[in-house]
Design a protein around this motif. Structure first.
Motif, PDB file in Angstrom:
ATOM      1  N   ALA A 293       1.014  -1.286   0.146  1.00  0.00           N
ATOM      2  CA  ALA A 293       0.011   0.009  -0.019  1.00  0.00           C
ATOM      3  C   ALA A 293       0.975   1.223  -0.103  1.00  0.00           C
ATOM      4  O   ALA A 293       0.469   1.848  -0.971  1.00  0.00           O
ATOM      5  CB  ALA A 293      -0.957   0.035   1.151  1.00  0.00           C
TER       6      ALA A 293
ATOM      7  N   LEU B 237      -3.772   5.831   1.536  1.00  0.00           N
ATOM      8  CA  LEU B 237      -3.552   4.515   2.050  1.00  0.00           C
ATOM      9  C   LEU B 237      -4.700   3.902   2.591  1.00  0.00           C
ATOM     10  O   LEU B 237      -4.681   2.607   2.463  1.00  0.00           O
ATOM     11  CB  LEU B 237      -2.536   4.768   3.267  1.00  0.00           C
ATOM     12  CG  LEU B 237      -1.120   5.102   2.946  1.00  0.00           C
ATOM     13  CD1 LEU B 237      -0.248   5.429   4.077  1.00  0.00           C
ATOM     14  CD2 LEU B 237      -0.339   3.842   2.180  1.00  0.00           C
ATOM     15  N   ARG B 238      -5.695   4.698   3.303  1.00  0.00           N
ATOM     16  CA  ARG B 238      -6.805   4.129   3.803  1.00  0.00           C
ATOM     17  C   ARG B 238      -7.629   3.255   2.615  1.00  0.00           C
ATOM     18  O   ARG B 238      -8.084   2.118   2.676  1.00  0.00           O
ATOM     19  CB  ARG B 238      -7.752   5.031   4.266  1.00  0.00           C
ATOM     20  CG  ARG B 238      -8.735   4.598   5.003  1.00  0.00           C
ATOM     21  CD  ARG B 238      -9.814   5.726   5.295  1.00  0.00           C
ATOM     22  NE  ARG B 238     -10.684   5.824   4.011  1.00  0.00           N
ATOM     23  CZ  ARG B 238     -11.841   5.005   3.694  1.00  0.00           C
ATOM     24  NH1 ARG B 238     -12.009   4.187   4.394  1.00  0.00           N
ATOM     25  NH2 ARG B 238     -12.365   5.322   2.545  1.00  0.00           N
TER      26      ARG B 238
ATOM     27  N   LEU C 236      -5.703   0.038   1.623  1.00  0.00           N
ATOM     28  CA  LEU C 236      -5.758  -1.110   2.796  1.00  0.00           C
ATOM     29  C   LEU C 236      -7.330  -1.571   2.792  1.00  0.00           C
ATOM     30  O   LEU C 236      -7.421  -2.713   3.164  1.00  0.00           O
ATOM     31  CB  LEU C 236      -5.271  -0.458   4.171  1.00  0.00           C
ATOM     32  CG  LEU C 236      -3.852  -0.132   4.383  1.00  0.00           C
ATOM     33  CD1 LEU C 236      -3.474   0.345   5.616  1.00  0.00           C
ATOM     34  CD2 LEU C 236      -2.910  -1.329   4.110  1.00  0.00           C
TER      35      LEU C 236
ATOM     36  N   THR D 165     -11.310   3.901  10.122  1.00  0.00           N
ATOM     37  CA  THR D 165     -10.293   3.332   9.163  1.00  0.00           C
ATOM     38  C   THR D 165      -9.062   4.115   8.787  1.00  0.00           C
ATOM     39  O   THR D 165      -8.186   3.422   8.839  1.00  0.00           O
ATOM     40  CB  THR D 165     -10.939   2.632   7.920  1.00  0.00           C
ATOM     41  OG1 THR D 165     -11.716   3.932   7.118  1.00  0.00           O
ATOM     42  CG2 THR D 165     -11.956   1.331   8.204  1.00  0.00           C
ATOM     43  N   THR D 166      -9.282   5.546   8.812  1.00  0.00           N
ATOM     44  CA  THR D 166      -8.045   6.303   8.754  1.00  0.00           C
ATOM     45  C   THR D 166      -7.392   6.164  10.028  1.00  0.00           C
ATOM     46  O   THR D 166      -5.940   6.070   9.856  1.00  0.00           O
ATOM     47  CB  THR D 166      -8.402   7.717   8.416  1.00  0.00           C
ATOM     48  OG1 THR D 166      -9.272   7.929   7.289  1.00  0.00           O
ATOM     49  CG2 THR D 166      -7.387   8.569   8.248  1.00  0.00           C
TER      50      THR D 166
ATOM     51  N   THR E 292      -5.312   3.048   9.955  1.00  0.00           N
ATOM     52  CA  THR E 292      -4.310   3.106   8.915  1.00  0.00           C
ATOM     53  C   THR E 292      -3.011   3.309   9.719  1.00  0.00           C
ATOM     54  O   THR E 292      -1.895   2.826   9.608  1.00  0.00           O
ATOM     55  CB  THR E 292      -4.604   3.710   7.951  1.00  0.00           C
ATOM     56  OG1 THR E 292      -5.617   3.262   7.058  1.00  0.00           O
ATOM     57  CG2 THR E 292      -3.434   4.039   6.861  1.00  0.00           C
TER      58      THR E 292
ATOM     59  N   TYR F 167       0.561   1.191  10.772  1.00  0.00           N
ATOM     60  CA  TYR F 167       1.757   1.550  10.405  1.00  0.00           C
ATOM     61  C   TYR F 167       2.775   1.824  11.312  1.00  0.00           C
ATOM     62  O   TYR F 167       3.864   1.886  11.249  1.00  0.00           O
ATOM     63  CB  TYR F 167       1.712   2.756   9.228  1.00  0.00           C
ATOM     64  CG  TYR F 167       1.532   2.453   7.654  1.00  0.00           C
ATOM     65  CD1 TYR F 167       2.371   1.905   7.104  1.00  0.00           C
ATOM     66  CD2 TYR F 167       0.218   2.328   7.347  1.00  0.00           C
ATOM     67  CE1 TYR F 167       2.388   1.370   5.773  1.00  0.00           C
ATOM     68  CE2 TYR F 167      -0.080   1.959   5.931  1.00  0.00           C
ATOM     69  CZ  TYR F 167       0.967   1.555   5.201  1.00  0.00           C
ATOM     70  OH  TYR F 167       0.782   1.112   3.807  1.00  0.00           O
TER      71      TYR F 167
END
Lengths: 238, 79
Positions: free
Chosen positions: A180, A227-228, A231, B42-43, B46, B50
């Motif tokens: 990603a 990125l969200r 993913l 979900t952000t 995310t 990481y």
């Protein structure tokens, strides 16, 4: 220097900063008064004092002091290099080249920033050079197809599986995150890694990359959203 | 607050940079709008994924190579 960037487009300020500092040496970096948010949060400032002491000793010629600095940051620098380049061999090279370059240029380090943020800047420069070389070898564009001026809106509204990190193996999760991250353009990826993963402040990230704080915030927003979306393709509920 | 407006504020919300009144309006929107709530959650996830410090460990072989190269550099400097 324009000819050195035939196949990838970055915003002018990144490019100017990058081309200005890499060939000419690290003494030209516009280092500001930088402090680390993470280390500033420690209960006592002993660690920070020890770092500046180690840097002074290393500048005075102590190899042991420099190696102690390496011991302290090598794992974080390796992770940064790996996520930036997306390639284990490149990350290993970037790690080594960054620390050797830091050692070489240590006399020029003026200690008006933390050693770690100076080291991060060297690593980002080395990583971007590695990416540029790799991409030009393959004649592929480095930027994603994303229109950075366009309106950014989410497309995927499906919720994710709960606790995906517990459902997947470490190797699977690393692969997903790496894949990603590689969909981001280097300029977005770098901001995301410094700001969200390395937890540099907006100001530190801006100083490290030669950007305005506004540009850092705008890129961070885009990077997080992209990125969200990436993913979501993998982690969404069935 | 529209979904478009809410979405533009999500990143600032995550960084704790929203003014109290705007944060309250956004919170109310997130309670009512499942789409924006998913994007928000979900952000945040995310970033969390990481930041997992257990991922991407440095192999011992890589460390050995780094320190070997450093020692060689130290020796070159001494000559």
């Amino acid at each position: 220097m324009e000819a050195a960037f035939p196949s990838w487009r970055v915003e002018d300020n990144i490019k100017m900063h990058y081309t200005a500092i890499v060939p000419a040496g690290l003494s030209l970096l516009p280092l500001g008064a930088i402090s680390s948010r993470r280390l500033a949060d420690l209960p006592q400032d002993a660690l920070e004092k020890a770092e500046s002491t180690l840097v002074m000793e290393a500048k005075a010629g102590s190899n042991e002091a420099f190696e102690e600095l390496v011991n302290r940051y090598e794992k974080k620098i390796y992770r940064l290099a790996l996520r930036l380049t997306g390639n284990e061999q490149d990350a290993e090279d970037v790690l080594q080249e960054s620390f050797l370059k830091a050692f070489e240029h240590l006399p020029e380090f003026r200690q008006d920033s933390r050693f770690y943020t100076w080291l991060v800047r060297i690593t980002v420069n080395e990583g971007l050079m590695k990416l540029r070389k790799r991409r030009s070898d393959k004649s592929e564009p480095l930027e994603s197809a994303t229109d950075e001026d366009g309106q950014l809106m989410p497309r995927d509204f499906r919720d994710w599986k709960p606790n995906p990190e517990q459902l997947l193996s470490q190797e699977e999760m690393e692969q997903i995150l790496m894949t990603a991250a590689q969909t981001l353009s280097p300029s977005l990826r770098t901001v995301f890694l410094l700001r969200d993963v390395d937890e540099l402040s907006t100001e530190e990230t801006a100083a490290t990359l030669g950007l305005t704080t506004g540009a850092v915030k705008a890129r961070l927003f885009r990077a997080r959203m992209q990125l969200r979306e990436e993913l979501s393709k993998v982690l969404k509920r069935e | 607050m529209t979904c478009k407006e809410a979405f533009q504020e999500i990143s600032k919300y995550l960084d704790g940079e929203l003014a109290a009144d705007l944060k309250r309006v956004l919170d109310e929107h997130l309670c009512k709008c499942s789409h924006c709530k998913v994007v928000f959650d979900t952000t945040r996830k995310t970033i969390e994924l990481y930041c997992n410090g257990k991922l991407f460990p440095m192999p011992e072989r890589v460390r050995d190579r780094l320190h070997y190269a450093l020692r060689r550099k130290f020796q070159q400097k001494a000559v």
